[in-house]
Design a protein around this motif. Structure first.
Motif, PDB file in Angstrom:
ATOM      1  N   GLN A  83       3.293  10.774   4.892  1.00 40.27           N
ATOM      2  CA  GLN A  83       1.830  10.881   4.841  1.00 40.27           C
ATOM      3  C   GLN A  83       1.167   9.619   5.380  1.00 40.27           C
ATOM      4  N   ARG A  84       1.693   8.473   4.993  1.00 42.18           N
ATOM      5  CA  ARG A  84       1.105   7.214   5.473  1.00 42.18           C
ATOM      6  C   ARG A  84       1.195   7.117   6.992  1.00 42.18           C
ATOM      7  N   ALA A  85       2.368   7.412   7.545  1.00 41.64           N
ATOM      8  CA  ALA A  85       2.530   7.339   9.002  1.00 41.64           C
ATOM      9  C   ALA A  85       1.578   8.308   9.698  1.00 41.64           C
ATOM     10  N   LEU A  86       1.424   9.500   9.139  1.00 35.87           N
ATOM     11  CA  LEU A  86       0.527  10.491   9.715  1.00 35.87           C
ATOM     12  C   LEU A  86      -0.912   9.994   9.710  1.00 35.87           C
ATOM     13  N   MET A  87      -1.344   9.415   8.591  1.00 29.52           N
ATOM     14  CA  MET A  87      -2.726   8.937   8.496  1.00 29.52           C
ATOM     15  C   MET A  87      -2.974   7.722   9.385  1.00 29.52           C
ATOM     16  N   LEU A  88      -1.954   6.902   9.587  1.00 30.38           N
ATOM     17  CA  LEU A  88      -2.124   5.766  10.495  1.00 30.38           C
ATOM     18  C   LEU A  88      -2.224   6.245  11.946  1.00 30.38           C
ATOM     19  N   ARG A  89      -1.506   7.320  12.286  1.00 32.57           N
ATOM     20  CA  ARG A  89      -1.621   7.878  13.636  1.00 32.57           C
ATOM     21  C   ARG A  89      -2.973   8.551  13.847  1.00 32.57           C
ATOM     22  N   HIS A  90      -3.526   9.096  12.768  1.00 36.30           N
ATOM     23  CA  HIS A  90      -4.803   9.821  12.843  1.00 36.30           C
ATOM     24  C   HIS A  90      -5.740   9.213  11.788  1.00 36.30           C
ATOM     25  N   PHE A 138      -3.635   8.394  -3.377  1.00 30.49           N
ATOM     26  CA  PHE A 138      -3.155   7.020  -3.293  1.00 30.49           C
ATOM     27  C   PHE A 138      -2.884   6.630  -1.846  1.00 30.49           C
ATOM     28  N   VAL A 139      -2.193   7.493  -1.109  1.00 29.68           N
ATOM     29  CA  VAL A 139      -1.872   7.175   0.282  1.00 29.68           C
ATOM     30  C   VAL A 139      -3.149   7.048   1.106  1.00 29.68           C
ATOM     31  N   THR A 144      -6.712   3.641   4.107  1.00 31.60           N
ATOM     32  CA  THR A 144      -8.091   3.224   4.355  1.00 31.60           C
ATOM     33  C   THR A 144      -8.212   1.706   4.292  1.00 31.60           C
ATOM     34  N   ASN A 145      -7.539   1.094   3.304  1.00 30.48           N
ATOM     35  CA  ASN A 145      -7.557  -0.362   3.181  1.00 30.48           C
ATOM     36  C   ASN A 145      -6.815  -1.012   4.354  1.00 30.48           C
ATOM     37  N   GLU A 146      -5.669  -0.438   4.735  1.00 39.13           N
ATOM     38  CA  GLU A 146      -4.923  -0.968   5.883  1.00 39.13           C
ATOM     39  C   GLU A 146      -5.778  -0.960   7.148  1.00 39.13           C
ATOM     40  N   LEU A 147      -6.468   0.138   7.382  1.00 37.78           N
ATOM     41  CA  LEU A 147      -7.285   0.258   8.581  1.00 37.78           C
ATOM     42  C   LEU A 147      -8.458  -0.711   8.550  1.00 37.78           C
ATOM     43  N   ALA A 148      -9.049  -0.893   7.364  1.00 38.19           N
ATOM     44  CA  ALA A 148     -10.146  -1.849   7.232  1.00 38.19           C
ATOM     45  C   ALA A 148      -9.662  -3.270   7.512  1.00 38.19           C
ATOM     46  N   ASP A 156      -2.480  -8.751   4.735  1.00 38.56           N
ATOM     47  CA  ASP A 156      -2.388  -8.552   3.285  1.00 38.56           C
ATOM     48  C   ASP A 156      -2.449  -9.889   2.556  1.00 38.56           C
ATOM     49  N   SER A 157      -1.700 -10.861   3.042  1.00 35.07           N
ATOM     50  CA  SER A 157      -1.641 -12.164   2.379  1.00 35.07           C
ATOM     51  C   SER A 157      -3.000 -12.843   2.372  1.00 35.07           C
ATOM     52  N   GLU A 158      -3.712 -12.741   3.493  1.00 35.98           N
ATOM     53  CA  GLU A 158      -5.037 -13.349   3.566  1.00 35.98           C
ATOM     54  C   GLU A 158      -6.008 -12.657   2.621  1.00 35.98           C
ATOM     55  N   GLN A 159      -5.929 -11.331   2.538  1.00 33.54           N
ATOM     56  CA  GLN A 159      -6.812 -10.599   1.634  1.00 33.54           C
ATOM     57  C   GLN A 159      -6.519 -10.954   0.184  1.00 33.54           C
ATOM     58  N   VAL A 160      -5.217 -11.023  -0.160  1.00 31.24           N
ATOM     59  CA  VAL A 160      -4.838 -11.377  -1.531  1.00 31.24           C
ATOM     60  C   VAL A 160      -5.309 -12.781  -1.863  1.00 31.24           C
TER      61      VAL A 160
END
Length: 208
Positions: A83-90, A138-139, A144-148, A156-160
């Motif tokens: 699901q994650r890979a699919l959402m990252l592609r689309h 959840f995915v 959504t956070n990854e894309l933002a 991730d490290s900078e955001q944390v």
């Protein structure tokens, strides 16, 4: 009896064109006028293929949702990884998923795989369906956070690190003693991976 002019496109072609618009420019850019222009046809002719934009979105989600066997078997961790890979592609998918009227073979195939993964849990049917819905949510939220982050050009490290700095500033006031206690236990651990978070969430949902 005279017959009308044959349609210029097939429904899958129209849906594929809509997916291309959303992939390139986002869901907000997908209008019936834009789609008609890309297909070189009139706006009203699109309604011979779909009732409305909502049905178009249903068909888009279904059309991109063919399961990739490379993600392994029917375990839940493989399914959420797919699901994650699919959402990252689309990237439009997280926004498109809520309240969809889904029932095509790709969507039902995913649901079937999820239920296979849950068949030996002893959970009642409604609980299994709820778990699959929660994992999809959840995915979608994670992607959504990854894309933002990608749009903002941060890791991730900078955001944390930024989030920890805000929390440390807040607890220094003394108004949040429990939060201060947790923060004192350490804030330097690297951010957990998607797989680690998903595995923990799956274990929690299954009572593990």
């Amino acid at each position: 009896m005279p017959r009308g002019r044959p349609p210029a496109h097939t429904r899958p072609e129209v849906v594929a064109a809509a997916i291309a618009v959303a992939d390139a420019d986002g869901l907000d850019a997908l209008t019936m006028r834009r789609l008609a222009a890309d297909l070189g046809t009139g706006v009203m002719s699109l309604y011979t293929y779909v009732r409305d934009k909502e049905e178009l979105l249903d068909l888009m989600v279904e059309q991109v949702g063919e399961f990739d066997p490379a993600f392994g078997g029917d375990d839940l961790l493989s399914l959420v990884g797919w699901q994650r890979a699919l959402m990252l592609r689309h990237p439009w998918m997280p926004a498109a998923l809520p309240n969809r009227r889904l029932g095509g073979p790709n969507t039902l195939g995913y649901l079937e795989r999820g239920l296979v993964a849950l068949k030996d849990t002893g959970l009642p049917g409604p609980a299994k369906m709820e778990i699959l819905a929660l994992l999809t949510g959840f995915v979608a939220s994670y992607v959504t956070n990854e894309l933002a982050q990608a749009r903002a050009g941060i890791t991730d490290s900078e955001q944390v690190a930024e989030h920890v700095a805000r929390l440390m500033a807040a607890v220094s006031s003394g108004a949040y003693p429990q939060l201060a206690r947790v923060m004192s236990e350490g804030t330097t651990a690297p951010p957990p991976t998607f797989e680690a978070i998903a595995a923990r969430m799956i274990a929690g949902l299954l009572g593990g």
